[in-house]
Design an enzyme around this catalytic site. Structure first.
Site, PDB file in Angstrom:
ATOM      1  N   HIS A 412      45.390  62.173  51.408  1.00  0.00           N
ATOM      2  CA  HIS A 412      45.891  63.041  50.340  1.00  0.00           C
ATOM      3  C   HIS A 412      46.722  62.277  49.313  1.00  0.00           C
ATOM      4  O   HIS A 412      47.060  62.822  48.245  1.00  0.00           O
ATOM      5  CB  HIS A 412      46.717  64.188  50.945  1.00  0.00           C
ATOM      6  CG  HIS A 412      46.585  65.474  50.205  1.00  0.00           C
ATOM      7  ND1 HIS A 412      46.111  65.553  48.916  1.00  0.00           N
ATOM      8  CD2 HIS A 412      46.870  66.751  50.566  1.00  0.00           C
ATOM      9  CE1 HIS A 412      46.113  66.816  48.515  1.00  0.00           C
ATOM     10  NE2 HIS A 412      46.564  67.561  49.500  1.00  0.00           N
ATOM     11  N   ASP A 416      42.773  64.261  45.927  1.00  0.00           N
ATOM     12  CA  ASP A 416      43.296  65.619  45.849  1.00  0.00           C
ATOM     13  C   ASP A 416      42.369  66.581  46.586  1.00  0.00           C
ATOM     14  O   ASP A 416      41.175  66.308  46.774  1.00  0.00           O
ATOM     15  CB  ASP A 416      43.433  66.062  44.395  1.00  0.00           C
ATOM     16  CG  ASP A 416      44.476  65.252  43.637  1.00  0.00           C
ATOM     17  OD1 ASP A 416      45.416  64.758  44.285  1.00  0.00           O
ATOM     18  OD2 ASP A 416      44.342  65.095  42.403  1.00  0.00           O
TER      19      ASP A 416
END
Length: 441
Positions: A412, A416
Site C-alpha cells: 500500500h 493505491d
C-alpha cells in the site's frame, strides 16, 4: 597416524558463509573417500560436502543451524600417513590438562594422611553406617504418578534423564522423592515396577504430554525470516474478486485435446500469466521492486513472474523470466520445467531469484479466500483460489458456472487501492473472455 582438516569450501558466487543444514556422520565414524559428510545451504542452494580421504571422524566443528564462514575448519579426521594440513596449535581444541607429578604426589599424601587423623577421633564422632537398603530413606511414594503442571520442568541428574530417555519414560509423569522433588534412580525403579499409569479420563485414552523441540534451520529458517520481513515492513492491502472461468476452462480443455505430443499440458496458470502481462502493460507500477531503505521503486519493463512452489523442503519461488515474450505454450513449458527443478532440488540460484511479481496457488487446496504475503521486496502478489461450480444469476435464471476467486495483495506504500482494483478487474475481463488473451495490441 595424522590429522586431516576439512574446511568449508568456497561454494562460489562471492558467498562468504553458509548454514550447516545436515550432518551425514558423527564423531567416531569411519569414512571413505567421496563419502558425503555434510550439507550446507546458501541463498536456497544446497551444497553437499564429500570426504577427500579415508579416515576416522575425530571432531565436528558446527551444529545444525550454525552459520560457518568459508575457510573455517569444519571436520577433523584421523588418517594414515604424514601429517595433513590442519589448524595451528592455537586453533586446536584444548585437551584436558593432566595434573603435574608434584601436585599428584601431594594429593596422594593428603589422601593417605586422612585415615590416620580419623583414627585419633573419638568413637562417638564416627558416622553411623548407612542402612543396607537406602531406598527406605525416602518417603513413601504415591500409588500413581501425578503429572506436573504445564511448563514445570522435572528435576533430575543427567544420568537419571539418560536412563528415562532410554526407557521411554516421560519424567513429568514421575514423582520425585529427592530434595526439592528431585527424581532419583529409585523413583525410576518404582515407576517401572508400577507399569503403565492408569488413565484418569475416558477408558483407553491417555494424555500425551510429549513436547518435541524442532530447530528451525535451512530453507525453513530462510522462509521464516523472509515472511517476517515482508509482514513487518510491507503494509499489505488484499483485494478479492470473483471470476467466471467457465469459458476459460472450456478453451483449456479443447487446447489440451489438440496439443502435440511435444507440447505440455495446459493448466490455468499460463493463461493467468498472459493476462497479467497484458494488465501490467496498462499498469507497470505493479511490476516493481521497492527499495524502502533508499526510497526508490525499481519499475521493470520485463515481466519476471515468480511461481510459489511447494517442495519437500518448504516453499520456493522459481522465476519464469520475460513472460512478456512467451506465449501460452512456452509459458506452460517453462513453468513445468522450473517447478520440477524446485521440487527435485536442482534449481539454480538464478532460477530462484529476480522475480518482479509473484503468483501463488494451492490448486484444489486453494480455499475460497486467502491473504497472500508479498514476496519482499516486490509490491504485488496474485493468489489463485480453487475453482468451484456455483449457481450464477444470468438475469432470468440461475445457471451453473465454474467460479474462482483471485485473492491478491499489494504494497500500500506503492500501490493505491484503486490501482489494485483496476489491475485485478483487467485480469478478470481477460480471463472471462479468454479470446482477448490472444489478441495482440
Amino acid at each position: 597416524m595424522a590429522e586431516h582438516v576439512i574446511k568449508l569450501p568456497d561454494v562460489g558466487e562471492g558467498v562468504a558463509e553458509a548454514e550447516l543444514v545436515e550432518w551425514h556422520v558423527k564423531v567416531g565414524d569411519l569414512v571413505r573417500e567421496d563419502m558425503l559428510l555434510a550439507a550446507v545451504m546458501t541463498d536456497k542452494a544446497t551444497v553437499e560436502i564429500p570426504s577427500p580421504v579415508h579416515g576416522e571422524i575425530t571432531w565436528l566443528g558446527a551444529e545444525i543451524g550454525d552459520v560457518v564462514a568459508v575457510g573455517s575448519p569444519l571436520i577433523r579426521l584421523k588418517v594414515e600417513g604424514e601429517a595433513a594440513e590442519g589448524p595451528s596449535a592455537a586453533e586446536a581444541p584444548k585437551a584436558i590438562e593432566e595434573p603435574k607429578p608434584e601436585a599428584a604426589a601431594k594429593a596422594v599424601d593428603a589422601t593417605e594422611a586422612k585415615p590416620a587423623a580419623t583414627a585419633t577421633a573419638p568413637a562417638a564422632r564416627a558416622p553411623k553406617p548407612a542402612p543396607a537398603n537406602n531406598r527406605n530413606h525416602f518417603p513413601a511414594r504415591p500409588q500413581f504418578a501425578v503429572p506436573r503442571a504445564e511448563g514445570e520442568k522435572p528435576l533430575a541428574s543427567p544420568a537419571v534423564r539418560l536412563r528415562a530417555t532410554e526407557a521411554g519414560i516421560d519424567l513429568r509423569q514421575v514423582p520425585g522423592t529427592g530434595p526439592a522433588g528431585r527424581i532419583v534412580h529409585e523413583d525410576i525403579d518404582a515407576f517401572l515396577a508400577r507399569g503403565p499409569q492408569a488413565p484418569t479420563g475416558a477408558p483407553g485414552l491417555i494424555r500425551n504430554l510429549a513436547v518435541e523441540d524442532i530447530k528451525v534451520v535451512g530453507l525453513r529458517r530462510r522462509i521464516a525470516e523472509k515472511m517476517a520481513v515482508a509482514k513487518s515492513r510491507i503494509p499489505h492491502i488484499t483485494y478479492v474478486e470473483e471470476i467466471d472461468v467457465t469459458a476459460l476452462e472450456e478453451l483449456r480443455a479443447a487446447l489440451n485435446r489438440q496439443k502435440r505430443a511435444d507440447q505440455p499440458k495446459l493448466t490455468l496458470l499460463p493463461f493467468l500469466m498472459r493476462a497479467m502481462v497484458k494488465a501490467i502493460a496498462d499498469q507497470p507500477n505493479v511490476n516493481a521492486i521497492f527499495n524502502d531503505e533508499a526510497g526508490v521503486v525499481h519499475q521493470y519493463g520485463g515481466v519476471h513472474i515468480g511461481i510459489a512452489t511447494q517442495t519437500p523442503g518448504g516453499l520456493m519461488v522459481p522465476v519464469v523470466r520475460h513472460a512478456e515474450a512467451r506465449d501460452v505454450w512456452d509459458s506452460a513449458a517453462e513453468l513445468a520445467r522450473l517447478s520440477d527443478a524446485a521440487r527435485t532440488g536442482t534449481a539454480t540460484r538464478e532460477e530462484l531469484s529476480g522475480s518482479t511479481i509473484t503468483i501463488t496457488s494451492l490448486g484444489a487446496m486453494g480455499g475460497v479466500v486467502t491473504t497472500p504475503v508479498i514476496n519482499h521486496p516486490e509490491v504485488a502478489i496474485v493468489g489463485v483460489n480453487k475453482i468451484m461450480m456455483r449457481p450464477v444469476w444470468d438475469g432470468t435464471q440461475f445457471i451453473p458456472r465454474k467460479m474462482m476467486n483471485l485473492s491478491s495483495s499489494f504494497d500500500h506504500r506503492v500501490v493505491d487501492g484503486w490501482d489494485a482494483a483496476v489491475f485485478i478487474q483487467r485480469i478478470k475481463a481477460l480471463l472471462e473472455t479468454p479470446a482477448l488473451i490472444f489478441v495482440e495490441g
